[in-house]
Design a protein around this motif. Structure first.
Motif, PDB file in Angstrom:
ATOM      1  N   ILE A   1     -48.823  -4.671  22.231  1.00  0.00           N
ATOM      2  CA  ILE A   1     -49.556  -3.289  22.007  1.00  0.00           C
ATOM      3  C   ILE A   1     -48.736  -2.034  21.593  1.00  0.00           C
ATOM      4  O   ILE A   1     -47.692  -1.924  22.428  1.00  0.00           O
TER       5      ILE A   1
ATOM      6  N   SER B   1     -55.630  -4.633  28.097  1.00  0.00           N
ATOM      7  CA  SER B   1     -55.863  -5.635  26.925  1.00  0.00           C
ATOM      8  C   SER B   1     -55.975  -7.018  27.128  1.00  0.00           C
ATOM      9  O   SER B   1     -55.796  -7.478  28.417  1.00  0.00           O
TER      10      SER B   1
ATOM     11  N   LEU C   1     -58.826  -3.894  23.194  1.00  0.00           N
ATOM     12  CA  LEU C   1     -58.271  -2.965  24.005  1.00  0.00           C
ATOM     13  C   LEU C   1     -59.365  -2.130  24.731  1.00  0.00           C
ATOM     14  O   LEU C   1     -60.445  -1.498  23.848  1.00  0.00           O
TER      15      LEU C   1
ATOM     16  N   VAL D   1     -53.791 -10.394  20.624  1.00  0.00           N
ATOM     17  CA  VAL D   1     -54.585  -9.718  21.257  1.00  0.00           C
ATOM     18  C   VAL D   1     -55.967  -9.442  20.535  1.00  0.00           C
ATOM     19  O   VAL D   1     -56.016  -8.856  19.347  1.00  0.00           O
TER      20      VAL D   1
END
Length: 393
Positions: A294, A327, A318, A315
């Motif tokens: 991130i 996340s 968010l 990922v």
């Protein structure tokens, strides 16, 4: 070529074995105080009904689950789908939970009782995204599918109100233009009669739609916004009404309203960018995707401020909760990061300490317990999910 006597390594290439071992090592880290689940997490939204940091997550096992991040509570589960759930939304009256699925339908449940309600059928392929809003006292859900169609439904009756065509490939995200939209609270009466919705697709186009209960039309049909080189995964409006996007071309961009939604800021994240989030107080933009990290950027300058490392697979979402970012990812973890400048250095020291412990042979004993909801994907479904994540680009 290296060889192995491990039965789990049979029929695997050297590269795939090395990747499996890398994930196993990295998966032991505690960065972001991970809450571990037995299923891949494909999407997440904040719980609008409470002030605590609670989220709803979409699982590849076919469940929607509510997680209270501070306590780790995760036993509120909405069941029904037997295929992966891709997207989630809460009805404007906060009475229903809705979720798009691989099975081409939208499921709904009572938010309080968790009992299944209406199932919305109409897409010819996977439902990729859902949003909800209120038009003149009527609560509606809008869905985008891999069939390149957008469908507007009545939440209460399940009836299709509009079917919209314009994209040539799958719809990946939808966002309501916040300018001039209200949900009909007591201060403004019955709510907006028409709303502008932005859609993003695998065809790299961003299109705009004027939607009311009686009519719906595409705005500037011959002139879609073309800000990216390939698929646009995410759309997020900021407090100024500008539109932030995330794309498989490795960038996130700010599309300026005052310049007819042309890019005025480009952030070079690298690799596929699946998610973008905004922390308005500190002026930060966060991006995440296939790189597993991130990244935190200064919104005004575009400079990289900090990198959070913890996930060991892609990922997928968010969620901002004040000055904390939550996340979620394919690794089945939810991680929490403080997006305060004063905490960045402390977070960096903690991550370095954890990494040193792993190198020294430390172990993590917080593997998820099977609560009967894991379900799991077959080997064929695992391959299909990996291909879909790739094909979206």
């Amino acid at each position: 070529m290296s060889t192995s006597n491990d039965a789990d390594h049979f029929f695997q290439t050297t590269n795939s074995i090395a990747e499996t071992e890398r994930k196993s090592r990295k998966g032991k880290n505690r960065n972001g105080a991970p809450i571990r689940l037995p299923s891949k997490i494909l999407a997440a939204i904040a719980d609008p009904s409470c002030s605590s940091d609670a989220v709803f997550i979409a699982e590849s096992a076919g469940n929607v689950r509510r997680i209270v991040v501070d306590t780790g509570e995760k036993d509120v589960v909405y069941r029904g789908p037997t295929s992966p759930v891709t997207s989630i939304a809460i009805s404007p009256d906060r009475q229903r939970l809705l979720a798009g699925s691989w099975d081409k339908t939208i499921w709904s449940w009572s938010l309080d009782t968790r009992q299944p309600l209406i199932r919305y059928r109409g897409h010819a392929d996977f439902v990729k995204c859902v949003i909800t809003l209120r038009l003149y006292l009527t609560d509606i859900v809008i869905s985008g599918g891999a069939d390149a169609s957008i469908i507007v439904w009545s939440i209460r009756t399940g009836d299709k109100i509009h079917i919209l065509k314009g994209h040539t490939r799958g719809i990946l995200d939808l966002a309501v233009d916040p300018i001039a939209y209200n949900d009909g609270d007591e201060r403004v009466g019955h709510g907006t009669k028409e709303v502008t919705v932005f859609s993003a697709g695998s065809d790299r186009e961003i299109r705009r739609w004027q939607i009311g209960l009686e009519t719906a039309e595409q705005l500037d049909a011959d002139d879609p916004v073309l800000a990216h080189e390939t698929s646009v995964y995410a759309l997020r409006f900021d407090a100024d009404g500008d539109l932030w996007t995330a794309s498989a071309d490795g960038t996130a961009k700010c599309l300026s309203r005052s310049h007819q939604f042309r890019p005025d800021t480009t952030i070079l994240h690298g690799d596929y960018v699946r998610a973008v989030a905004l922390e308005e107080r500190g002026g930060y933009v966060l991006t995440a995707g296939r790189s597993e990290d991130i990244m935190v950027w200064d919104r005004s300058t575009g400079d990289l401020v900090h990198v959070f490392e913890g996930h060991y697979e892609e990922v997928t979402g968010l969620v901002m909760c004040g000055q904390r970012c939550l996340s979620v990812g394919i690794d089945g973890t939810i991680r929490t990061w403080s997006v305060k400048l004063s905490d960045f250095q402390e977070g960096r020291r903690t991550e370095e300490t954890d990494q040193q412990a792993l190198i020294a042979g430390g172990e993590v004993d917080d593997e998820p317990k099977d609560d009967g909801t894991a379900g799991g994907l077959t080997a064929e479904e695992e391959r299909e999910l990996a291909e879909l994540m790739q094909d979206d680009g």
